[in-house]
Every structure is written in structure tokens, then in C-alpha cells.
Write a protein that holds these residues in place. Sequence first.
Motif, PDB file in Angstrom:
ATOM      1  N   LEU A   8       0.827  -1.202   0.000  1.00  0.00           N
ATOM      2  CA  LEU A   8       0.000   0.000   0.000  1.00  0.00           C
ATOM      3  C   LEU A   8       0.862   1.252   0.000  1.00  0.00           C
ATOM      4  CD1 LEU A   8      -2.848   1.146   0.055  1.00  0.00           C
ATOM      5  CD2 LEU A   8      -2.834   0.901   2.545  1.00  0.00           C
ATOM      6  N   VAL A   9       1.986   1.199   0.701  1.00  0.00           N
ATOM      7  CA  VAL A   9       2.882   2.357   0.709  1.00  0.00           C
ATOM      8  C   VAL A   9       3.431   2.605  -0.690  1.00  0.00           C
ATOM      9  CG1 VAL A   9       5.043   3.295   1.603  1.00  0.00           C
ATOM     10  CG2 VAL A   9       3.484   2.100   3.131  1.00  0.00           C
ATOM     11  N   ARG A  10       3.797   1.534  -1.393  1.00  0.00           N
ATOM     12  CA  ARG A  10       4.288   1.709  -2.772  1.00  0.00           C
ATOM     13  C   ARG A  10       3.209   2.325  -3.650  1.00  0.00           C
ATOM     14  NH1 ARG A  10       8.120   0.486  -6.357  1.00  0.00           N
ATOM     15  NH2 ARG A  10       7.558  -0.160  -8.445  1.00  0.00           N
ATOM     16  N   GLN A  11       1.980   1.874  -3.505  1.00  0.00           N
ATOM     17  CA  GLN A  11       0.889   2.476  -4.264  1.00  0.00           C
ATOM     18  C   GLN A  11       0.776   3.968  -3.963  1.00  0.00           C
ATOM     19  OE1 GLN A  11      -2.024  -0.731  -3.004  1.00  0.00           O
ATOM     20  NE2 GLN A  11      -2.838  -0.264  -5.040  1.00  0.00           N
ATOM     21  N   ALA A  12       0.903   4.323  -2.687  1.00  0.00           N
ATOM     22  CA  ALA A  12       0.797   5.731  -2.305  1.00  0.00           C
ATOM     23  C   ALA A  12       1.925   6.549  -2.906  1.00  0.00           C
ATOM     24  CB  ALA A  12       0.802   5.857  -0.786  1.00  0.00           C
ATOM     25  N   VAL A  13       3.128   5.999  -2.925  1.00  0.00           N
ATOM     26  CA  VAL A  13       4.271   6.710  -3.503  1.00  0.00           C
ATOM     27  C   VAL A  13       4.045   6.941  -4.992  1.00  0.00           C
ATOM     28  CG1 VAL A  13       6.721   6.540  -4.056  1.00  0.00           C
ATOM     29  CG2 VAL A  13       5.915   5.898  -1.775  1.00  0.00           C
ATOM     30  N   LEU A  14       3.669   5.891  -5.709  1.00  0.00           N
ATOM     31  CA  LEU A  14       3.497   6.014  -7.159  1.00  0.00           C
ATOM     32  C   LEU A  14       2.300   6.898  -7.508  1.00  0.00           C
ATOM     33  CD1 LEU A  14       4.288   2.365  -8.310  1.00  0.00           C
ATOM     34  CD2 LEU A  14       5.803   4.357  -8.247  1.00  0.00           C
ATOM     35  N   ALA A  15       1.263   6.854  -6.686  1.00  0.00           N
ATOM     36  CA  ALA A  15       0.117   7.726  -6.939  1.00  0.00           C
ATOM     37  C   ALA A  15       0.492   9.186  -6.725  1.00  0.00           C
ATOM     38  CB  ALA A  15      -1.048   7.340  -6.027  1.00  0.00           C
ATOM     39  N   HIS A  16       1.301   9.464  -5.706  1.00  0.00           N
ATOM     40  CA  HIS A  16       1.753  10.842  -5.503  1.00  0.00           C
ATOM     41  C   HIS A  16       2.692  11.292  -6.624  1.00  0.00           C
ATOM     42  CE1 HIS A  16       0.059  10.676  -1.408  1.00  0.00           C
ATOM     43  NE2 HIS A  16       0.083  11.997  -1.495  1.00  0.00           N
ATOM     44  N   ALA A  17       3.458  10.367  -7.172  1.00  0.00           N
ATOM     45  CA  ALA A  17       4.287  10.710  -8.324  1.00  0.00           C
ATOM     46  C   ALA A  17       3.409  11.094  -9.512  1.00  0.00           C
ATOM     47  CB  ALA A  17       5.198   9.536  -8.689  1.00  0.00           C
ATOM     48  N   SER A  18       2.293  10.384  -9.684  1.00  0.00           N
ATOM     49  CA  SER A  18       1.354  10.741 -10.746  1.00  0.00           C
ATOM     50  C   SER A  18       0.732  12.108 -10.473  1.00  0.00           C
ATOM     51  CB  SER A  18       0.261   9.668 -10.845  1.00  0.00           C
ATOM     52  OG  SER A  18      -0.739  10.043 -11.773  1.00  0.00           O
ATOM     53  N   TRP A  19       0.334  12.338  -9.221  1.00  0.00           N
ATOM     54  CA  TRP A  19      -0.220  13.645  -8.840  1.00  0.00           C
ATOM     55  C   TRP A  19       0.777  14.759  -9.122  1.00  0.00           C
ATOM     56  CZ3 TRP A  19      -4.329  16.430  -7.609  1.00  0.00           C
ATOM     57  CH2 TRP A  19      -4.163  17.618  -6.889  1.00  0.00           C
ATOM     58  N   ALA A  20       2.057  14.492  -8.878  1.00  0.00           N
ATOM     59  CA  ALA A  20       3.095  15.509  -9.040  1.00  0.00           C
ATOM     60  C   ALA A  20       3.314  15.903 -10.489  1.00  0.00           C
ATOM     61  CB  ALA A  20       4.418  15.010  -8.443  1.00  0.00           C
ATOM     62  N   THR A  21       2.910  15.054 -11.427  1.00  0.00           N
ATOM     63  CA  THR A  21       3.225  15.315 -12.832  1.00  0.00           C
ATOM     64  C   THR A  21       1.998  15.484 -13.733  1.00  0.00           C
ATOM     65  OG1 THR A  21       3.365  12.927 -13.272  1.00  0.00           O
ATOM     66  CG2 THR A  21       5.411  14.068 -12.695  1.00  0.00           C
ATOM     67  N   ASP A  22       0.855  14.949 -13.335  1.00  0.00           N
ATOM     68  CA  ASP A  22      -0.283  14.854 -14.249  1.00  0.00           C
ATOM     69  C   ASP A  22      -0.768  16.211 -14.734  1.00  0.00           C
ATOM     70  OD1 ASP A  22      -2.492  12.979 -15.376  1.00  0.00           O
ATOM     71  OD2 ASP A  22      -3.619  14.585 -14.396  1.00  0.00           O
ATOM     72  N   ALA A  23      -0.955  17.153 -13.804  1.00  0.00           N
ATOM     73  CA  ALA A  23      -1.507  18.453 -14.194  1.00  0.00           C
ATOM     74  C   ALA A  23      -0.564  19.200 -15.132  1.00  0.00           C
ATOM     75  CB  ALA A  23      -1.791  19.298 -12.957  1.00  0.00           C
ATOM     76  N   ALA A  24       0.740  19.154 -14.832  1.00  0.00           N
ATOM     77  CA  ALA A  24       1.714  19.844 -15.690  1.00  0.00           C
ATOM     78  C   ALA A  24       1.788  19.196 -17.065  1.00  0.00           C
ATOM     79  CB  ALA A  24       3.084  19.835 -15.020  1.00  0.00           C
ATOM     80  N   ARG A  25       1.754  17.887 -17.086  1.00  0.00           N
ATOM     81  CA  ARG A  25       1.818  17.177 -18.377  1.00  0.00           C
ATOM     82  C   ARG A  25       0.635  17.552 -19.247  1.00  0.00           C
ATOM     83  NH1 ARG A  25      -0.401  12.386 -19.761  1.00  0.00           N
ATOM     84  NH2 ARG A  25      -0.911  11.906 -17.584  1.00  0.00           N
ATOM     85  N   ARG A  26      -0.543  17.613 -18.660  1.00  0.00           N
ATOM     86  CA  ARG A  26      -1.735  17.960 -19.439  1.00  0.00           C
ATOM     87  C   ARG A  26      -1.725  19.427 -19.879  1.00  0.00           C
ATOM     88  NH1 ARG A  26      -5.387  13.818 -19.090  1.00  0.00           N
ATOM     89  NH2 ARG A  26      -4.980  12.307 -17.428  1.00  0.00           N
ATOM     90  N   ALA A  27      -1.105  20.278 -19.075  1.00  0.00           N
ATOM     91  CA  ALA A  27      -1.079  21.709 -19.377  1.00  0.00           C
ATOM     92  C   ALA A  27       0.102  22.102 -20.256  1.00  0.00           C
ATOM     93  CB  ALA A  27      -1.037  22.504 -18.075  1.00  0.00           C
ATOM     94  N   GLY A  28       0.943  21.154 -20.616  1.00  0.00           N
ATOM     95  CA  GLY A  28       2.103  21.465 -21.445  1.00  0.00           C
ATOM     96  C   GLY A  28       3.213  22.176 -20.691  1.00  0.00           C
ATOM     97  N   LYS A  29       3.285  21.972 -19.366  1.00  0.00           N
ATOM     98  CA  LYS A  29       4.317  22.579 -18.541  1.00  0.00           C
ATOM     99  C   LYS A  29       5.448  21.573 -18.307  1.00  0.00           C
ATOM    100  CE  LYS A  29       2.024  26.446 -17.931  1.00  0.00           C
ATOM    101  NZ  LYS A  29       1.548  26.847 -16.603  1.00  0.00           N
ATOM    102  N   PRO A  30       6.604  22.033 -17.821  1.00  0.00           N
ATOM    103  CA  PRO A  30       7.738  21.108 -17.619  1.00  0.00           C
ATOM    104  C   PRO A  30       7.421  20.023 -16.584  1.00  0.00           C
ATOM    105  CG  PRO A  30       8.476  23.401 -17.587  1.00  0.00           C
ATOM    106  CD  PRO A  30       6.984  23.434 -17.555  1.00  0.00           C
ATOM    107  N   TRP A  31       7.782  18.782 -16.911  1.00  0.00           N
ATOM    108  CA  TRP A  31       7.585  17.681 -15.978  1.00  0.00           C
ATOM    109  C   TRP A  31       8.623  16.600 -16.251  1.00  0.00           C
ATOM    110  CZ3 TRP A  31       6.133  12.700 -17.708  1.00  0.00           C
ATOM    111  CH2 TRP A  31       5.772  12.629 -19.061  1.00  0.00           C
TER     112      TRP A  31
END
Length: 265
Positions: free
Chosen positions: A27-50
Amino acid sequence: MASSILPPEGEALATGWEPDLAPADSLVRQAVLAHASWATDAARRAGKPWFDGDSWAGSVLGDSGPMTNWVIQKQPVDPAEVILEAARELPNNVPYLFVSPWPTRDLREHGLALAGHPPLMVHLPMTEIVAPTTDVDIRQVTDAAGLAQAERVLIEGYPLPELQPVRAGCMYDASFLEGSTVWVGYDGDVPLATSTAHSAAGVTIVENVAVMPAARGRGAGAAITWAATKHHDQPAVLIASDNGQPVYQRLGYLRLERWTVWVRP
């Protein structure tokens, strides 16, 4: 006799953090990888650096406040290596949150300031909790106008003074709703509370929970958090603030472990 528990010589032993290991290994690994997705998803969709690599992920959405820019470790490596690589891969003149699921050494020599060791909290779907009630009307955001209201409540209600006065789009690009779900709580037509749910790696990240002073003490914080928690039928995780922990505990969240958060001012 101790040798009887040793694996065969040469057998690969998983640590839980290999890049190709299934997210559901823990579960901790899932939380880490999900936060990594949170850290990049919005910028990736907006065309910002990620950037998303084996050992860390991060992005830059804006230049005014660390809450808009995240760098999160995905493996227990030397955080100094991550900071140096982030300086090469991302714009190096902006503030950001540096989030480590592990304790770190002192990173002040790298220009960071320690924000604290907040708990990672988890809510399991089978937890039996009576849904919280409030006189605030909780609505899912479906358009740009609602997203702008959520952004304002987040900045003014959290609060995030470094992002004030509010500039539309400083946290939420129009594409944000393609990767996350947002709620706003209203008293009539006045927006007073907000939360966000982001699903990745088999868990839901609950983030950006904020309540305006006029809605405090009315159950709005619990209700808006509950909407995000239950949106996907899967475990939900969040990094708790001091003010939020009692609310989350009443909703059935459990403290799983402490993470480490630094801020690059």
C-alpha cells in the motif's frame, strides 16, 4: 538452523522499490506512485515542464508558490542526487515541495527548508463510517467557472498567501479536470469549500482540501473530503496537515507512516 531461512544463492530479493515491481506490492508503494502521478499529471496535461524517472517525479506548474510544484522521491536514494537532477530537468528558479516517503538527512545546504514530517493516512473501502452531513451544498466541478471557484477557495481558504491575490489559472489549468475530479461546497452561490481526488496506482489521492472561514464548524471540511475519498471504490490516501488530521481520523483514516516534506523557498 538460521541458514534454513536463507534464499538460494543468487536469487533476486525484492526490496519493494524496484522500478518494474507491481504497484500493488504494498500500500505504501501504491501511495508513492500515486503521488508521483499527482506531481506530474496536471503539468503534463497543461504542457508545462515535468519529469518522471525511476527514482523521482516532479513538475513545474507555476513560479509563485511551492504548492504548485512538486518533486517526490520514488526510491530510497540520496535526496541530494534527486535535487541535483531536478535542477537539470526542471526550471531551476522556482519554489517547490520536496516530498520524501523516507527520513532524509539535512537538506538545508541545498537551499531547502524543513516543513515537517506529516503522516501519510489511509482510508480502506471496507471501513464502516456514517457519511458526514453538512448544510453546505457539495457539487462536482464540471466546467471552467467551477474550477476557477475551486482555485479561489483553495488559495484563500487553505490559505496560500504566496498566491494571493488570486490569478486565474495559477494552479488549475482547464485540462486539470481530465486527470482529476474536483468538488466545491456552496452556501447558495457562494463557494466555501473544495477538495480534489486523483486516481493512480490503484489508490485515490485526496488533495487540495480547503474550507473558507465562513464554512468552518458546519461539517463542510468532512463532507468535501468524504466526496473525494469515496469517488473511486478503492483505498484513499493523503498527506495530512495538522489541522486536517482530526477530521480525517473521524472519517476512518488511519495514520500509516510519517513522510518528510522540505520546501525550496
